[in-house]
Every structure is written in C-alpha cells, then in structure tokens.
Design a protein around this motif. Structure first.
Motif, PDB file in Angstrom:
ATOM      1  N   VAL A 122      52.318  34.931  21.463  1.00 32.07           N
ATOM      2  CA  VAL A 122      52.162  33.662  22.195  1.00 32.07           C
ATOM      3  C   VAL A 122      52.580  33.853  23.655  1.00 32.07           C
ATOM      4  O   VAL A 122      51.913  33.394  24.583  1.00 32.07           O
ATOM      5  CB  VAL A 122      53.002  32.534  21.537  1.00 32.07           C
ATOM      6  N   ILE A 123      53.698  34.565  23.851  1.00 31.19           N
ATOM      7  CA  ILE A 123      54.206  34.789  25.216  1.00 31.19           C
ATOM      8  C   ILE A 123      53.227  35.648  26.020  1.00 31.19           C
ATOM      9  O   ILE A 123      52.853  35.296  27.136  1.00 31.19           O
ATOM     10  CB  ILE A 123      55.606  35.452  25.203  1.00 31.19           C
ATOM     11  N   THR A 124      52.810  36.785  25.433  1.00 29.18           N
ATOM     12  CA  THR A 124      51.934  37.685  26.202  1.00 29.18           C
ATOM     13  C   THR A 124      50.579  37.033  26.480  1.00 29.18           C
ATOM     14  O   THR A 124      50.052  37.159  27.580  1.00 29.18           O
ATOM     15  CB  THR A 124      51.737  39.047  25.490  1.00 29.18           C
ATOM     16  N   ASP A 125      50.044  36.291  25.502  1.00 24.76           N
ATOM     17  CA  ASP A 125      48.767  35.592  25.728  1.00 24.76           C
ATOM     18  C   ASP A 125      48.877  34.595  26.877  1.00 24.76           C
ATOM     19  O   ASP A 125      47.981  34.502  27.718  1.00 24.76           O
ATOM     20  CB  ASP A 125      48.321  34.838  24.463  1.00 24.76           C
ATOM     21  N   ALA A 126      49.983  33.854  26.890  1.00 29.79           N
ATOM     22  CA  ALA A 126      50.194  32.864  27.955  1.00 29.79           C
ATOM     23  C   ALA A 126      50.274  33.554  29.318  1.00 29.79           C
ATOM     24  O   ALA A 126      49.679  33.095  30.298  1.00 29.79           O
ATOM     25  CB  ALA A 126      51.451  32.047  27.684  1.00 29.79           C
ATOM     26  N   CYS A 127      50.980  34.679  29.365  1.00 29.65           N
ATOM     27  CA  CYS A 127      51.142  35.398  30.643  1.00 29.65           C
ATOM     28  C   CYS A 127      49.813  35.967  31.136  1.00 29.65           C
ATOM     29  O   CYS A 127      49.512  35.918  32.336  1.00 29.65           O
ATOM     30  CB  CYS A 127      52.190  36.505  30.502  1.00 29.65           C
ATOM     31  N   VAL A 128      49.012  36.495  30.218  1.00 28.87           N
ATOM     32  CA  VAL A 128      47.692  37.019  30.576  1.00 28.87           C
ATOM     33  C   VAL A 128      46.812  35.891  31.119  1.00 28.87           C
ATOM     34  O   VAL A 128      46.118  36.044  32.131  1.00 28.87           O
ATOM     35  CB  VAL A 128      47.017  37.701  29.347  1.00 28.87           C
ATOM     36  N   LYS A 129      46.886  34.739  30.453  1.00 30.64           N
ATOM     37  CA  LYS A 129      46.082  33.588  30.872  1.00 30.64           C
ATOM     38  C   LYS A 129      46.501  33.133  32.282  1.00 30.64           C
ATOM     39  O   LYS A 129      45.653  32.839  33.135  1.00 30.64           O
ATOM     40  CB  LYS A 129      46.272  32.452  29.854  1.00 30.64           C
ATOM     41  N   ILE A 130      47.801  33.092  32.536  1.00 33.78           N
ATOM     42  CA  ILE A 130      48.303  32.676  33.852  1.00 33.78           C
ATOM     43  C   ILE A 130      47.801  33.624  34.939  1.00 33.78           C
ATOM     44  O   ILE A 130      47.403  33.211  36.028  1.00 33.78           O
ATOM     45  CB  ILE A 130      49.844  32.579  33.863  1.00 33.78           C
ATOM     46  N   ASN A 131      47.801  34.895  34.601  1.00 28.10           N
ATOM     47  CA  ASN A 131      47.304  35.911  35.528  1.00 28.10           C
ATOM     48  C   ASN A 131      45.849  35.664  35.904  1.00 28.10           C
ATOM     49  O   ASN A 131      45.477  35.726  37.082  1.00 28.10           O
ATOM     50  CB  ASN A 131      47.445  37.278  34.840  1.00 28.10           C
ATOM     51  N   SER A 132      45.020  35.346  34.903  1.00 26.84           N
ATOM     52  CA  SER A 132      43.607  35.128  35.204  1.00 26.84           C
ATOM     53  C   SER A 132      43.388  33.803  35.934  1.00 26.84           C
ATOM     54  O   SER A 132      42.487  33.686  36.769  1.00 26.84           O
ATOM     55  CB  SER A 132      42.756  35.247  33.938  1.00 26.84           C
ATOM     56  N   LEU A 133      44.238  32.793  35.635  1.00 28.34           N
ATOM     57  CA  LEU A 133      44.157  31.522  36.369  1.00 28.34           C
ATOM     58  C   LEU A 133      44.447  31.750  37.852  1.00 28.34           C
ATOM     59  O   LEU A 133      43.794  31.171  38.728  1.00 28.34           O
ATOM     60  CB  LEU A 133      45.162  30.511  35.800  1.00 28.34           C
ATOM     61  N   GLU A 134      45.421  32.607  38.115  1.00 24.31           N
ATOM     62  CA  GLU A 134      45.813  32.876  39.500  1.00 24.31           C
ATOM     63  C   GLU A 134      44.682  33.590  40.247  1.00 24.31           C
ATOM     64  O   GLU A 134      44.396  33.286  41.408  1.00 24.31           O
ATOM     65  CB  GLU A 134      47.108  33.690  39.520  1.00 24.31           C
ATOM     66  N   ASN A 135      44.026  34.542  39.578  1.00 28.44           N
ATOM     67  CA  ASN A 135      42.890  35.242  40.199  1.00 28.44           C
ATOM     68  C   ASN A 135      41.761  34.267  40.514  1.00 28.44           C
ATOM     69  O   ASN A 135      41.144  34.331  41.573  1.00 28.44           O
ATOM     70  CB  ASN A 135      42.355  36.345  39.268  1.00 28.44           C
ATOM     71  N   HIS A 136      41.520  33.360  39.587  1.00 28.66           N
ATOM     72  CA  HIS A 136      40.495  32.345  39.767  1.00 28.66           C
ATOM     73  C   HIS A 136      40.849  31.447  40.967  1.00 28.66           C
ATOM     74  O   HIS A 136      39.994  31.119  41.801  1.00 28.66           O
ATOM     75  CB  HIS A 136      40.381  31.528  38.472  1.00 28.66           C
ATOM     76  N   ALA A 137      42.134  31.079  41.051  1.00 22.44           N
ATOM     77  CA  ALA A 137      42.599  30.234  42.163  1.00 22.44           C
ATOM     78  C   ALA A 137      42.405  30.940  43.507  1.00 22.44           C
ATOM     79  O   ALA A 137      42.008  30.315  44.499  1.00 22.44           O
ATOM     80  CB  ALA A 137      44.062  29.858  41.965  1.00 22.44           C
ATOM     81  N   ASP A 138      42.663  32.247  43.529  1.00 22.23           N
ATOM     82  CA  ASP A 138      42.453  33.037  44.758  1.00 22.23           C
ATOM     83  C   ASP A 138      41.001  32.941  45.222  1.00 22.23           C
ATOM     84  O   ASP A 138      40.732  32.760  46.406  1.00 22.23           O
ATOM     85  CB  ASP A 138      42.780  34.516  44.508  1.00 22.23           C
ATOM     86  N   ASP A 139      40.078  33.088  44.271  1.00 24.07           N
ATOM     87  CA  ASP A 139      38.649  33.038  44.607  1.00 24.07           C
ATOM     88  C   ASP A 139      38.265  31.670  45.173  1.00 24.07           C
ATOM     89  O   ASP A 139      37.552  31.579  46.165  1.00 24.07           O
ATOM     90  CB  ASP A 139      37.785  33.326  43.365  1.00 24.07           C
ATOM     91  N   ILE A 140      38.749  30.616  44.509  1.00 26.65           N
ATOM     92  CA  ILE A 140      38.433  29.247  44.967  1.00 26.65           C
ATOM     93  C   ILE A 140      39.017  29.011  46.359  1.00 26.65           C
ATOM     94  O   ILE A 140      38.367  28.444  47.236  1.00 26.65           O
ATOM     95  CB  ILE A 140      38.955  28.199  43.959  1.00 26.65           C
ATOM     96  N   TYR A 141      40.240  29.489  46.549  1.00 29.55           N
ATOM     97  CA  TYR A 141      40.916  29.332  47.843  1.00 29.55           C
ATOM     98  C   TYR A 141      40.125  30.043  48.951  1.00 29.55           C
ATOM     99  O   TYR A 141      39.853  29.460  50.013  1.00 29.55           O
ATOM    100  CB  TYR A 141      42.338  29.891  47.747  1.00 29.55           C
ATOM    101  N   ASP A 142      39.747  31.303  48.715  1.00 31.66           N
ATOM    102  CA  ASP A 142      39.006  32.078  49.730  1.00 31.66           C
ATOM    103  C   ASP A 142      37.694  31.388  50.102  1.00 31.66           C
ATOM    104  O   ASP A 142      37.349  31.272  51.274  1.00 31.66           O
ATOM    105  CB  ASP A 142      38.711  33.497  49.216  1.00 31.66           C
ATOM    106  N   ARG A 143      36.987  30.928  49.071  1.00 31.69           N
ATOM    107  CA  ARG A 143      35.710  30.248  49.305  1.00 31.69           C
ATOM    108  C   ARG A 143      35.932  28.938  50.072  1.00 31.69           C
ATOM    109  O   ARG A 143      35.212  28.623  51.002  1.00 31.69           O
ATOM    110  CB  ARG A 143      35.041  30.004  47.936  1.00 31.69           C
ATOM    111  N   ALA A 144      36.987  28.179  49.696  1.00 29.41           N
ATOM    112  CA  ALA A 144      37.269  26.892  50.347  1.00 29.41           C
ATOM    113  C   ALA A 144      37.612  27.092  51.825  1.00 29.41           C
ATOM    114  O   ALA A 144      37.149  26.326  52.687  1.00 29.41           O
ATOM    115  CB  ALA A 144      38.425  26.185  49.635  1.00 29.41           C
ATOM    116  N   ILE A 145      38.397  28.124  52.113  1.00 26.83           N
ATOM    117  CA  ILE A 145      38.766  28.406  53.508  1.00 26.83           C
ATOM    118  C   ILE A 145      37.533  28.827  54.311  1.00 26.83           C
ATOM    119  O   ILE A 145      37.322  28.382  55.447  1.00 26.83           O
ATOM    120  CB  ILE A 145      39.871  29.505  53.567  1.00 26.83           C
ATOM    121  N   ALA A 146      36.698  29.667  53.716  1.00 29.03           N
ATOM    122  CA  ALA A 146      35.468  30.103  54.397  1.00 29.03           C
ATOM    123  C   ALA A 146      34.584  28.896  54.718  1.00 29.03           C
ATOM    124  O   ALA A 146      34.093  28.756  55.843  1.00 29.03           O
ATOM    125  CB  ALA A 146      34.715  31.110  53.524  1.00 29.03           C
ATOM    126  N   ASP A 147      34.413  28.016  53.738  1.00 25.53           N
ATOM    127  CA  ASP A 147      33.596  26.810  53.945  1.00 25.53           C
ATOM    128  C   ASP A 147      34.186  25.914  55.029  1.00 25.53           C
ATOM    129  O   ASP A 147      33.464  25.332  55.844  1.00 25.53           O
ATOM    130  CB  ASP A 147      33.489  25.988  52.643  1.00 25.53           C
TER     131      ASP A 147
END
Length: 216
Positions: free
Chosen positions: A148-173
């Motif tokens: 449960v712990i490792t799954d949650a941590c992996v998920k948080i990691n991918s959420l953060e990567n996704h947030a980075d992409d959205i942030y970069d695109r939002a700043i560019a726009d």
C-alpha cells in the motif's frame, strides 16, 4: 475507571503519539485538497472567498499539529523511526499545506475572474496526491502492508510528473497569449504555488520511502 485509564495511558509507548499526529496531518491535508478543488470549480466569488477562509483555518490547524510533532520530538527519547525522518516528514507535509494555502490565497487576492483548465487540473493533482499520502501514512503504524505504501509513493511520483507537464504547458501558453504583464505575473505565481504543492507531496512520499527502506 478513570484512574485505571490514566494509568494505562501512562504506560502507553510514548512513540505511539507520532503515528496519530501524522494521521491527523494527513486527514487535514485531504480536507484541504478537497476544499481547493471546490474553490477552483466555483464561479461564485463569495463561495470562493469562504473556501479560501476555510483553507486558511485548516492551514492553522496543520501548523498546530506540526508544532506538536516537534514538541514531542523534543520531549521523547524513544521515537518510532529516525528523528530526522520524523522532522523531515513533518516539515514536508507542512509545506504541502502552506502551498495549498498559498495557491488559494493568490487566487483570492489577485481576483482571478475566470479560473482556467490548467489551474483546475493542478488542483486535482494536488487533491489526488494528498489522498495517496493519507493512504500511505496510517500504514507506517505496523508496516505490515508495504505494498500500500509503495503503490501510493509510485502514484505520487507520477502525479508530480504529470503536474510538471501541465505547468510547463500552462507557462508556455501564458507567455504566448497574455500581453498584460500584470496578469501574466499573477497567473505565473498561481501556477508556481500549485506546482510546488505537488513537489512537496513528492518530497513527503520520498521521506516515507526512506523510512520503509530502513525499517522493512
């Protein structure tokens, strides 16, 4: 009976208090994430203001929990895991609360009329991140369910990567479409605060991973 209960309390392992405090913090962050999403979903300025005030109160509550964790650290010789890990986990979770509050406050004081899709997506990712933290943290009590712990941590990691992409695109726009310098600065600050909140979720997850590696 009361006397007996207080004797039992006296002999309860002092280190147990950290688990409940961290669980309180996690539950409080879940509440903050939920209110942030409600805030960015509404067009009603008064409702928005109410949500900002609620987030502010929850952030103060979080400060109290964090302070209590530090007080307990100062008073307890026995801790369930390394003192620096407890300190770092408390600090990073407190940062998550600060940046959720910071995002909400900026949306309010900058009088953002139309909340765009990027802001809504980032708020949603923060909300998912705090929910994952709240899944992992109670498992630290007995560490019997590492998955449960490792799954949650992996998920948080991918959420953060996704947030980075959205942030970069939002700043560019933003730089492409916004000719008003003041508006540009306001929106950039809001994006930054939201994005840092997802970073801090990942920092918290990294501390949790460090803890389970040491104690697994």
């Amino acid at each position: 009976m009361g006397g007996f209960n207080s004797i039992v309390k006296l002999f309860m392992p002092k280190d147990r208090v950290f688990y409940s405090l961290f669980e309180d913090v996690a539950a409080n962050l879940v509440e903050m994430g939920k209110v942030l999403v409600e805030l960015v979903e509404t067009k009603d300025m008064q409702v928005r203001k109410d949500k900002v005030h609620l987030i502010e109160r929850l952030e103060h509550k979080n400060d109290d929990y964090t302070h209590r964790i530090f007080v307990e650290l100062g008073q307890n010789f026995i801790t369930p895991f390394d003192r620096e890990d407890i300190h770092y986990l408390a600090s990073t979770l407190d940062d998550v609360a600060d940046y959720i509050h910071g995002s909400a406050k900026r949306i309010d004081i900058y009088k953002v009329g139309e909340i765009n899709d990027s802001v809504r997506k980032l708020a949603d990712l923060i909300n998912q991140g705090v929910q994952e933290l709240a899944r992992a943290i109670p498992e630290l009590r007995n560490m019997s369910n590492m998955r449960v712990i490792t799954d949650a941590c992996v998920k948080i990691n991918s959420l953060e990567n996704h947030a980075d992409d959205i942030y970069d695109r939002a700043i560019a726009d933003l730089f492409e479409q916004e000719s008003n310098a003041v508006e540009l600065i306001k929106m950039r600050e809001i994006y930054q605060a939201l994005e840092i909140a997802t970073d801090k979720c990942e920092d918290s997850a990294n501390v949790i991973e460090t803890i389970i590696i040491k104690y697994a």
